[in-house]
Scaffold this motif. Structure first.
Motif, PDB file in Angstrom:
ATOM      1  N   TYR A 130       0.831  -1.211   0.000  1.00  0.00           N
ATOM      2  CA  TYR A 130       0.000   0.000   0.000  1.00  0.00           C
ATOM      3  C   TYR A 130       0.866   1.261   0.000  1.00  0.00           C
ATOM      4  N   SER A 131       1.813   1.311   0.914  1.00  0.00           N
ATOM      5  CA  SER A 131       2.675   2.509   0.976  1.00  0.00           C
ATOM      6  C   SER A 131       3.866   2.407   0.031  1.00  0.00           C
ATOM      7  N   LYS A 132       4.256   1.190  -0.328  1.00  0.00           N
ATOM      8  CA  LYS A 132       5.493   0.937  -1.097  1.00  0.00           C
ATOM      9  C   LYS A 132       6.703   1.519  -0.363  1.00  0.00           C
ATOM     10  N   PHE A 133       6.613   1.597   0.945  1.00  0.00           N
ATOM     11  CA  PHE A 133       7.678   2.171   1.771  1.00  0.00           C
ATOM     12  C   PHE A 133       8.245   1.046   2.639  1.00  0.00           C
ATOM     13  N   ARG A 134       9.395   0.539   2.205  1.00  0.00           N
ATOM     14  CA  ARG A 134       9.964  -0.611   2.916  1.00  0.00           C
ATOM     15  C   ARG A 134      10.801  -0.128   4.099  1.00  0.00           C
ATOM     16  N   VAL A 135      10.571  -0.775   5.240  1.00  0.00           N
ATOM     17  CA  VAL A 135      11.354  -0.443   6.433  1.00  0.00           C
ATOM     18  C   VAL A 135      11.911  -1.740   7.010  1.00  0.00           C
ATOM     19  N   GLY A 136      13.153  -1.677   7.440  1.00  0.00           N
ATOM     20  CA  GLY A 136      13.787  -2.822   8.097  1.00  0.00           C
ATOM     21  C   GLY A 136      14.292  -2.396   9.466  1.00  0.00           C
TER      22      GLY A 136
ATOM     23  N   CYS B 118      10.384  -6.258   9.897  1.00  0.00           N
ATOM     24  CA  CYS B 118      10.021  -5.420   8.750  1.00  0.00           C
ATOM     25  C   CYS B 118       8.606  -4.902   8.982  1.00  0.00           C
ATOM     26  N   ASN B 119       8.209  -3.896   8.218  1.00  0.00           N
ATOM     27  CA  ASN B 119       6.825  -3.431   8.316  1.00  0.00           C
ATOM     28  C   ASN B 119       5.910  -4.416   7.599  1.00  0.00           C
ATOM     29  N   VAL B 120       4.745  -4.627   8.191  1.00  0.00           N
ATOM     30  CA  VAL B 120       3.754  -5.573   7.655  1.00  0.00           C
ATOM     31  C   VAL B 120       2.425  -4.827   7.578  1.00  0.00           C
ATOM     32  N   GLU B 121       2.004  -4.523   6.346  1.00  0.00           N
ATOM     33  CA  GLU B 121       0.799  -3.709   6.154  1.00  0.00           C
ATOM     34  C   GLU B 121      -0.442  -4.588   5.997  1.00  0.00           C
ATOM     35  N   ASN B 122      -1.584  -3.906   5.890  1.00  0.00           N
ATOM     36  CA  ASN B 122      -2.862  -4.622   5.819  1.00  0.00           C
ATOM     37  C   ASN B 122      -3.833  -3.800   4.983  1.00  0.00           C
TER      38      ASN B 122
ATOM     39  N   ILE C 181       1.743  -2.862  10.928  1.00  0.00           N
ATOM     40  CA  ILE C 181       2.714  -2.936  12.027  1.00  0.00           C
ATOM     41  C   ILE C 181       4.064  -2.463  11.488  1.00  0.00           C
ATOM     42  N   CYS C 182       4.698  -1.578  12.229  1.00  0.00           N
ATOM     43  CA  CYS C 182       6.002  -1.044  11.809  1.00  0.00           C
ATOM     44  C   CYS C 182       7.114  -2.075  12.035  1.00  0.00           C
ATOM     45  N   ALA C 183       8.198  -1.845  11.321  1.00  0.00           N
ATOM     46  CA  ALA C 183       9.357  -2.744  11.393  1.00  0.00           C
ATOM     47  C   ALA C 183       9.915  -2.836  12.812  1.00  0.00           C
ATOM     48  N   GLU C 184       9.957  -1.714  13.496  1.00  0.00           N
ATOM     49  CA  GLU C 184      10.543  -1.701  14.843  1.00  0.00           C
ATOM     50  C   GLU C 184       9.720  -2.569  15.789  1.00  0.00           C
ATOM     51  N   ARG C 185       8.387  -2.418  15.718  1.00  0.00           N
ATOM     52  CA  ARG C 185       7.552  -3.216  16.616  1.00  0.00           C
ATOM     53  C   ARG C 185       7.611  -4.692  16.240  1.00  0.00           C
TER      54      ARG C 185
ATOM     55  N   VAL D 139      15.268   8.066   8.336  1.00  0.00           N
ATOM     56  CA  VAL D 139      13.904   7.971   8.867  1.00  0.00           C
ATOM     57  C   VAL D 139      13.988   7.457  10.304  1.00  0.00           C
ATOM     58  N   SER D 140      13.194   8.079  11.164  1.00  0.00           N
ATOM     59  CA  SER D 140      13.235   7.700  12.579  1.00  0.00           C
ATOM     60  C   SER D 140      11.916   7.041  12.991  1.00  0.00           C
ATOM     61  N   PRO D 141      11.919   6.275  14.078  1.00  0.00           N
ATOM     62  CA  PRO D 141      10.711   5.538  14.488  1.00  0.00           C
ATOM     63  C   PRO D 141       9.520   6.452  14.757  1.00  0.00           C
ATOM     64  N   CYS D 142       8.329   5.961  14.411  1.00  0.00           N
ATOM     65  CA  CYS D 142       7.104   6.738  14.620  1.00  0.00           C
ATOM     66  C   CYS D 142       6.784   6.821  16.124  1.00  0.00           C
TER      67      CYS D 142
HETATM   68  N1  THU Z   1       6.876   2.495   9.175  1.00  0.00           N
HETATM   69  C1  THU Z   1       7.731   1.708   9.885  1.00  0.00           C
HETATM   70  O1  THU Z   1       7.827   0.500   9.655  1.00  0.00           O
HETATM   71  N2  THU Z   1       8.488   2.296  10.834  1.00  0.00           N
HETATM   72  C2  THU Z   1       8.470   3.624  11.136  1.00  0.00           C
HETATM   73  O2  THU Z   1       9.107   4.034  12.081  1.00  0.00           O
HETATM   74  C3  THU Z   1       7.705   4.535  10.299  1.00  0.00           C
HETATM   75  C4  THU Z   1       6.686   3.899   9.428  1.00  0.00           C
HETATM   76  C5  THU Z   1       6.070   1.865   8.141  1.00  0.00           C
HETATM   77  C6  THU Z   1       4.596   1.772   8.465  1.00  0.00           C
HETATM   78  C7  THU Z   1       3.999   1.680   7.069  1.00  0.00           C
HETATM   79  O3  THU Z   1       4.046   0.329   6.641  1.00  0.00           O
HETATM   80  C8  THU Z   1       4.953   2.479   6.196  1.00  0.00           C
HETATM   81  O4  THU Z   1       6.157   2.612   6.960  1.00  0.00           O
HETATM   82  C9  THU Z   1       4.442   3.861   5.819  1.00  0.00           C
HETATM   83  O5  THU Z   1       4.052   4.552   6.928  1.00  0.00           O
END
Ligand code: THU
Length: 138
Positions: A29-35, A49-53, A60-64, A91-94
């Motif tokens: 959905y976001s095409k924004f990969r986070v590790g 990694c981030n796991v979208e829905n 769920i964000c990658a950090e969690r 990029v820093s954690p949300c």
């Molecule tokens: N995302 C993370 O995995 N970590 C962050 O700290 C910021 C956001 C993910 C959530 C979502 O899958 C995508 O980035 C766009 O927000």
């Protein structure tokens, strides 16, 4: 007491795992990969990694992901966290992740942001979330 001084080999592995972790990102959905990569006090590494829905709020964000994997395997104390993206910007954690991290991490824990060139910036967790609300406040 946790020793937050990382050996060079620990740092290199942490960065490598954070970069590799992006590869399994589920982010159609976001095409924004986070590790993310997390080093536990006993030297065990965890990737996330981030796991979208399709219901966007359920993402769920990658950090969690990394923290939940570690905690569910019995690890609750951590020496370092690294977060990577495909961006050249760091990029820093949300905010939700910062609160989640605060449950299991000391303000002295180093947090590394990695960009798509493999460059990094280093902060302490306390810099990211000063005055964190924790069980000590209750
Ligand atoms: N995302 C993370 O995995 N970590 C962050 O700290 C910021 C956001 C993910 C959530 C979502 O899958 C995508 O980035 C766009 O927000």
């Amino acid at each position: 007491m946790t020793n937050f001084t990382l050996q060079q080999d620990e740092k290199e592995k942490l960065f490598q795992l954070a970069l590799i972790a992006r590869e399994t990102s589920y982010s159609p959905y976001s095409k924004f990969r986070v590790g993310a990569a997390l080093l536990s006090e006993d030297g065990t590494f965890f990737k996330g990694c981030n796991v979208e829905n399709a219901s966007f709020g359920a993402a769920i964000c990658a950090e969690r992901t990394a923290y939940v994997k570690a905690v569910s395997e019995g690890h609750q104390k951590f020496k370092a966290l690294a977060v990577s993206t495909d961006q050249v910007e760091f990029v820093s954690p949300c905010g939700i992740c910062r609160q989640f991290i605060a449950e299991f991490s000391s303000p002295n824990m180093p947090v590394f942001f990695l960009n798509n060139k493999g460059e990094h910036k280093e902060y302490t967790f306390g810099q990211l979330l000063p005055f964190a609300f924790t069980s000590d406040d209750m």
